[in-house]
Design an enzyme around this catalytic site. Structure first.
Site, PDB file in Angstrom:
ATOM      1  CD  GLU A   1     -32.245  -1.345 -13.735  1.00  0.00           C
ATOM      2  OE1 GLU A   1     -33.032  -0.537 -13.186  1.00  0.00           O
ATOM      3  OE2 GLU A   1     -31.029  -1.126 -13.894  1.00  0.00           O
TER       4      GLU A   1
ATOM      5  CD  GLU B   1     -47.398  -7.160 -23.583  1.00  0.00           C
ATOM      6  OE1 GLU B   1     -48.219  -6.731 -22.755  1.00  0.00           O
ATOM      7  OE2 GLU B   1     -46.328  -7.701 -23.262  1.00  0.00           O
TER       8      GLU B   1
ATOM      9  CB  ALA C   1     -42.460  -5.166 -18.310  1.00  0.00           C
TER      10      ALA C   1
ATOM     11  CB  SER D   1     -41.174 -17.824 -25.757  1.00  0.00           C
ATOM     12  OG  SER D   1     -40.720 -17.562 -24.461  1.00  0.00           O
ATOM     13  CB  THR D   2     -42.858 -16.926 -30.419  1.00  0.00           C
ATOM     14  OG1 THR D   2     -43.684 -17.186 -29.293  1.00  0.00           O
ATOM     15  CG2 THR D   2     -43.532 -17.445 -31.660  1.00  0.00           C
TER      16      THR D   2
ATOM     17  CG  ASP E   1     -41.968 -12.586 -31.588  1.00  0.00           C
ATOM     18  OD1 ASP E   1     -40.892 -12.340 -32.173  1.00  0.00           O
ATOM     19  OD2 ASP E   1     -42.648 -13.594 -31.816  1.00  0.00           O
ATOM     20  N   GLY E   2     -42.016 -10.006 -27.756  1.00  0.00           N
ATOM     21  CA  GLY E   2     -42.518  -9.012 -26.810  1.00  0.00           C
ATOM     22  C   GLY E   2     -41.506  -7.891 -26.615  1.00  0.00           C
TER      23      GLY E   2
HETATM   24  C1  LIG Z   1     -50.965 -29.495 -32.894  1.00  0.00           C
HETATM   25  C2  LIG Z   1     -49.904 -28.715 -33.578  1.00  0.00           C
HETATM   26  C3  LIG Z   1     -50.187 -27.281 -33.475  1.00  0.00           C
HETATM   27  C4  LIG Z   1     -49.177 -26.446 -34.191  1.00  0.00           C
HETATM   28  C5  LIG Z   1     -49.698 -25.071 -34.393  1.00  0.00           C
HETATM   29  C6  LIG Z   1     -48.598 -24.177 -34.663  1.00  0.00           C
HETATM   30  C7  LIG Z   1     -49.045 -22.816 -35.072  1.00  0.00           C
HETATM   31  C8  LIG Z   1     -48.066 -21.856 -34.558  1.00  0.00           C
HETATM   32  C9  LIG Z   1     -48.263 -20.481 -35.101  1.00  0.00           C
HETATM   33  C10 LIG Z   1     -47.533 -19.542 -34.217  1.00  0.00           C
HETATM   34  C11 LIG Z   1     -47.698 -18.143 -34.648  1.00  0.00           C
HETATM   35  C12 LIG Z   1     -46.908 -17.272 -33.737  1.00  0.00           C
HETATM   36  C13 LIG Z   1     -47.115 -15.842 -34.008  1.00  0.00           C
HETATM   37  C14 LIG Z   1     -46.291 -15.026 -33.060  1.00  0.00           C
HETATM   38  C15 LIG Z   1     -46.720 -14.643 -31.900  1.00  0.00           C
HETATM   39  C16 LIG Z   1     -45.824 -13.930 -30.929  1.00  0.00           C
HETATM   40  O1  LIG Z   1     -45.917 -12.550 -31.131  1.00  0.00           O
HETATM   41  C17 LIG Z   1     -46.262 -14.258 -29.507  1.00  0.00           C
HETATM   42  C18 LIG Z   1     -45.262 -13.631 -28.492  1.00  0.00           C
HETATM   43  O2  LIG Z   1     -43.995 -14.183 -28.677  1.00  0.00           O
HETATM   44  P1  LIG Z   1     -42.842 -14.108 -27.545  1.00  0.00           P
HETATM   45  O3  LIG Z   1     -42.750 -12.702 -27.086  1.00  0.00           O
HETATM   46  O4  LIG Z   1     -41.585 -14.563 -28.217  1.00  0.00           O
HETATM   47  O5  LIG Z   1     -43.270 -14.991 -26.434  1.00  0.00           O
HETATM   48  N1  LIG Z   1     -46.287 -15.692 -29.332  1.00  0.00           N
HETATM   49  C19 LIG Z   1     -47.413 -16.356 -29.159  1.00  0.00           C
HETATM   50  O6  LIG Z   1     -48.471 -15.808 -29.094  1.00  0.00           O
HETATM   51  C20 LIG Z   1     -47.293 -17.869 -29.032  1.00  0.00           C
HETATM   52  C21 LIG Z   1     -48.309 -18.597 -29.845  1.00  0.00           C
HETATM   53  C22 LIG Z   1     -48.015 -20.077 -29.798  1.00  0.00           C
HETATM   54  C23 LIG Z   1     -49.242 -20.855 -29.998  1.00  0.00           C
HETATM   55  C24 LIG Z   1     -49.020 -22.336 -29.941  1.00  0.00           C
HETATM   56  N1  LIG Z   2     -36.214  -6.735 -17.087  1.00  0.00           N
HETATM   57  C1  LIG Z   2     -37.440  -7.166 -17.345  1.00  0.00           C
HETATM   58  N2  LIG Z   2     -38.183  -7.742 -16.384  1.00  0.00           N
HETATM   59  C2  LIG Z   2     -39.408  -8.223 -16.635  1.00  0.00           C
HETATM   60  N3  LIG Z   2     -40.011  -8.173 -17.857  1.00  0.00           N
HETATM   61  C3  LIG Z   2     -39.312  -7.611 -18.856  1.00  0.00           C
HETATM   62  C4  LIG Z   2     -38.003  -7.087 -18.649  1.00  0.00           C
HETATM   63  N4  LIG Z   2     -37.556  -6.601 -19.834  1.00  0.00           N
HETATM   64  C5  LIG Z   2     -38.554  -6.798 -20.729  1.00  0.00           C
HETATM   65  N5  LIG Z   2     -39.605  -7.401 -20.152  1.00  0.00           N
HETATM   66  C6  LIG Z   2     -40.886  -7.842 -20.755  1.00  0.00           C
HETATM   67  O1  LIG Z   2     -40.835  -9.253 -20.928  1.00  0.00           O
HETATM   68  C7  LIG Z   2     -41.800  -9.623 -21.899  1.00  0.00           C
HETATM   69  C8  LIG Z   2     -41.377 -10.859 -22.650  1.00  0.00           C
HETATM   70  O2  LIG Z   2     -40.177 -10.606 -23.249  1.00  0.00           O
HETATM   71  P1  LIG Z   2     -39.616 -11.379 -24.504  1.00  0.00           P
HETATM   72  O3  LIG Z   2     -38.199 -10.942 -24.644  1.00  0.00           O
HETATM   73  O4  LIG Z   2     -40.481 -11.190 -25.664  1.00  0.00           O
HETATM   74  O5  LIG Z   2     -39.599 -12.902 -24.045  1.00  0.00           O
HETATM   75  P2  LIG Z   2     -40.596 -14.103 -24.404  1.00  0.00           P
HETATM   76  O6  LIG Z   2     -40.419 -14.380 -25.854  1.00  0.00           O
HETATM   77  O7  LIG Z   2     -40.114 -15.230 -23.551  1.00  0.00           O
HETATM   78  O8  LIG Z   2     -41.983 -13.680 -24.087  1.00  0.00           O
HETATM   79  C9  LIG Z   2     -41.950  -8.432 -22.798  1.00  0.00           C
HETATM   80  O9  LIG Z   2     -43.302  -8.107 -22.874  1.00  0.00           O
HETATM   81  C10 LIG Z   2     -41.155  -7.321 -22.140  1.00  0.00           C
HETATM   82  O10 LIG Z   2     -41.941  -6.147 -22.045  1.00  0.00           O
END
Ligand SMILES: CCCCCCCCCCCCC/C=C/[C@@H](O)[C@H](COP(=O)(O)O)NC(=O)CCCCC
Ligand SMILES: Nc1ncnc2c1ncn2[C@@H]1O[C@H](COP(=O)(O)OP(=O)(O)O)[C@@H](O)[C@H]1O
Ligand SMILES: [Ca+2]
Length: 556
Positions: free
Chosen positions: A181, A517, A183, A251-252, A208-209
């Site tokens: 519900e 983060e 973060a 997202s990642t 990853d978060g």
């Molecule tokens: C011009 C072309 C550029 C291509 C460069 C690509 C390099 C990408 C490397 C990404 C490494 C990602 C490492 C992971 C990080 C994640 O922990 C973090 C959080 O993910 P999430 O919770 O799923 O959102 N993601 C990032 O910090 C995103 C980095 C992306 C940068 C382009």
């Molecule tokens: N119910 C919630 N509402 C808002 N934020 C949340 C909830 N549950 C988890 N989170 C937070 O959302 C952030 C992003 O989550 P994540 O699943 O990694 O998605 P993304 O990859 O899009 O960043 C995390 O840091 C987590 O702590």
């Protein structure tokens, strides 16, 4: 005495053909029998393609179920396709659901239905397969599932309900599901409330978060239960016993991608069901002897910190926020001044420039990354950890202006960069790869970034250096003489102001991206804890050669 698995061999009917079906405790195989060799009674004649043979490892069978006869019809669509004559000759059937490998590390659940002429034979098959599945003790039976409904494209709930829950039900895994519900809901629940003894593992649906929340909850709980102080950077942490499964919906999704080879919810659910286990290193991050956070994938200052900080304000864009902020921060081209000191992992097998990759059953990870004589099992148990003082000698220091300082304790492969930030990094060797990208032209930085997406070596550039380390510290330039101001208390804007006003400061300040983060301090100390957690994964399996050739190299 160990109970020997029962052997079973029968001729069973499948898809209009008779097959020799064999179960030996390790494999279930079925092979078409040439028409002239058939011994089964009945008057069925089919032109057979001889020799079609299949085999499935028992460890990759998900479930077996009987098909029930109900007034001459069966509850499975395939029965309808069989002729009346066949149905009469083979009125009993059972279905085996198993893992099938598709392209690019994708797993699928496949079904095969065998038809028998006798009820007793059908029962014997079902029971024997069930017995062999029950003997697989690494499989989870009861799981605690956390779903982040707002991760990635906000599909977490739907992905779980439609793709994952039916597979868990098929494999008789029971679950307690919590849709978060807010973060840190999952983290705090795990830390204080969850009755962990009830479960065989924790599953997170998100990115990853979200995974990071689970890691923080489980690791903190384990340390508290064992009286370990997380605030001491030297402390040897106690490994977590519960495995963590990641259903990618973020997202990642780099942690899922780098441990499974793909970010696909069905594939990940199947790795959970078969009870895979992949140990993983965890970095602990401290500031002034105070614990800040754990990191499993990327700790990035400069470019990746700036991208994250900018993208947090654009969460509404979903995963595309990283592309937008990435482009923006590439144009901004900020560099940051400071000193990085590090303890190289000199005693380790492997280097960040290796051509070999950490793959399922990795030899280096099996030995905790240790270079040892190998003649004693006990020797590997004395692997140095961050707490071993004797390893504190031999620190290196690099000072200068950096576009990015990245620590990757695993490859960080993800869909954006299928080979990752550090392609040769290991999941469980007790080290992190420290990548220092010095100030360079925009064009060169672009070349470096683009190499993350091609086969060319992103470290083979004069302004990039990479070290495999066990610990490191970063001190931004303004802290080298004065004590660091607290970023959280004073705010980044104040810092920028001080920086602009301060003659010694040649560049602005960045912040650390710690698995997605933002850290509240720039001066940090990091140590790697070898194999602190375990995932429901097995590492990336080697691909057949023809699939590898599908990714041609691209040079810039
Ligand atoms: C011009 C072309 C550029 C291509 C460069 C690509 C390099 C990408 C490397 C990404 C490494 C990602 C490492 C992971 C990080 C994640 O922990 C973090 C959080 O993910 P999430 O919770 O799923 O959102 N993601 C990032 O910090 C995103 C980095 C992306 C940068 C382009
Ligand atoms: N119910 C919630 N509402 C808002 N934020 C949340 C909830 N549950 C988890 N989170 C937070 O959302 C952030 C992003 O989550 P994540 O699943 O990694 O998605 P993304 O990859 O899009 O960043 C995390 O840091 C987590 O702590
Ligand atoms: Ca590692």
């Amino acid at each position: 005495m160990e109970k020997q698995p029962r052997l079973l061999a029968s001729q069973l009917f499948l898809k209009n053909s008779v097959f020799e079906v064999l179960l030996n405790g390790v494999l279930l195989t079925w092979k078409e029998i040439p028409a002239n060799k058939k011994v089964i009674s009945g008057s069925i004649h089919h032109p057979l393609k001889v020799g079609t043979s299949h085999s499935v490892s028992v460890s990759e069978i998900l479930a077996v179920r009987e098909l029930h006869v109900d007034g001459g019809t069966k509850d499975d669509g395939r029965w309808q396709k069989m002729s009346q004559k066949l149905t009469e000759a083979y009125p009993y059937a059972f279905t085996v659901s198993y893992v099938e490998r598709a392209r690019q590390h994708r797993w699928r659940c496949s079904d095969v239905t065998f038809h028998c002429s006798e009820w007793a034979l059908c029962q014997q098959w079902v029971q024997t397969i069930r017995e062999q599945l029950t003997a697989l003790t690494s499989r989870p039976k009861h799981l605690l599932v956390y779903i982040n409904p707002y991760g990635g494209k906000q599909q977490g709930k739907c992905i779980y309900e439609q793709k994952v829950a039916p597979l868990f039900a098929c494999a008789s895994i029971s679950t307690d599901v919590i849709v978060t519900e807010h973060a840190n809901h999952a983290r705090d629940h795990l830390k204080t409330e969850a009755e962990l003894k009830k479960y065989d593992g924790v599953v997170c649906v998100g990115g990853d978060g979200m995974f990071s929340e689970i890691v923080h909850g489980l690791v903190s709980r384990t340390q508290r239960d064992n009286g370990v102080d997380q605030n001491s950077p030297e402390e040897k942490l106690v490994p977590c016993t519960l495995r963590i499964g990641i259903i990618p919906a973020g997202s990642t999704d780099c942690i899922c991608y780098a441990t499974v080879g793909i970010n696909d919810p069905v594939t990940s659910a199947l790795h959970v069901i078969v009870g895979d286990s992949q140990p993983m290193d965890v970095c602990s991050v401290h500031h002034n002897n105070t614990f800040l956070r754990y990191s499993v994938s990327l700790l990035g200052y400069g470019f990746y910190g700036d991208v994250l900080a900018d993208s947090e304000r654009k969460r509404w864009m979903g995963p595309a926020r990283y592309d937008f902020s990435g482009f923006k921060k590439f144009l901004t081209h900020h560099h940051y001044e400071g000193a990085v000191s590090f303890l190289p992992a000199t005693d380790t097998l492997g280097t960040p420039r290796d051509k070999t990759r950490c793959r399922a059953g990795c030899f280096i990870c099996q030995h905790d990354g240790q270079l040892y004589s190998g003649d004693s099992q006990e020797e590997s148990k004395t692997a140095p950890d961050v707490s071993d003082r004797e390893y504190e000698v031999g620190w290196g220091v690099v000072r200068g202006k950096f576009l990015a300082i990245n620590a990757a304790s695993m490859s960080c492969a993800c869909p954006r960069s299928p080979k990752g930030l550090s392609p040769a990094a290991h999941l469980a060797d007790g080290t992190t790869d420290l990548i220092l990208v010095r100030k360079c032209s925009r064009f060169n930085f672009l070349r470096h970034l683009l190499r993350h997406t091609s086969k060319d070596d992103q470290f083979d550039m004069t302004f990039v250096e990479v070290h495999r380390v066990r610990r490191f510290r970063f001190t931004p330039r303004h802290c080298q003489n004065d004590s660091e101001l607290d970023l959280r208390e004073n705010g980044k804007q104040l810092f920028s102001q001080i920086c602009r006003d301060h003659p010694a400061c040649s560049s602005a300040y960045s912040s650390w991206n710690c698995d997605g983060e933002i850290l509240p301090h720039a001066a940090i100390e990091v140590g790697v804890h070898c194999q602190l957690i375990k995932l429901f994964a097995r590492g990336i399996e080697e691909q057949p050669l023809f699939e590898d050739l599908a990714n041609p190299p691209c040079a810039l």
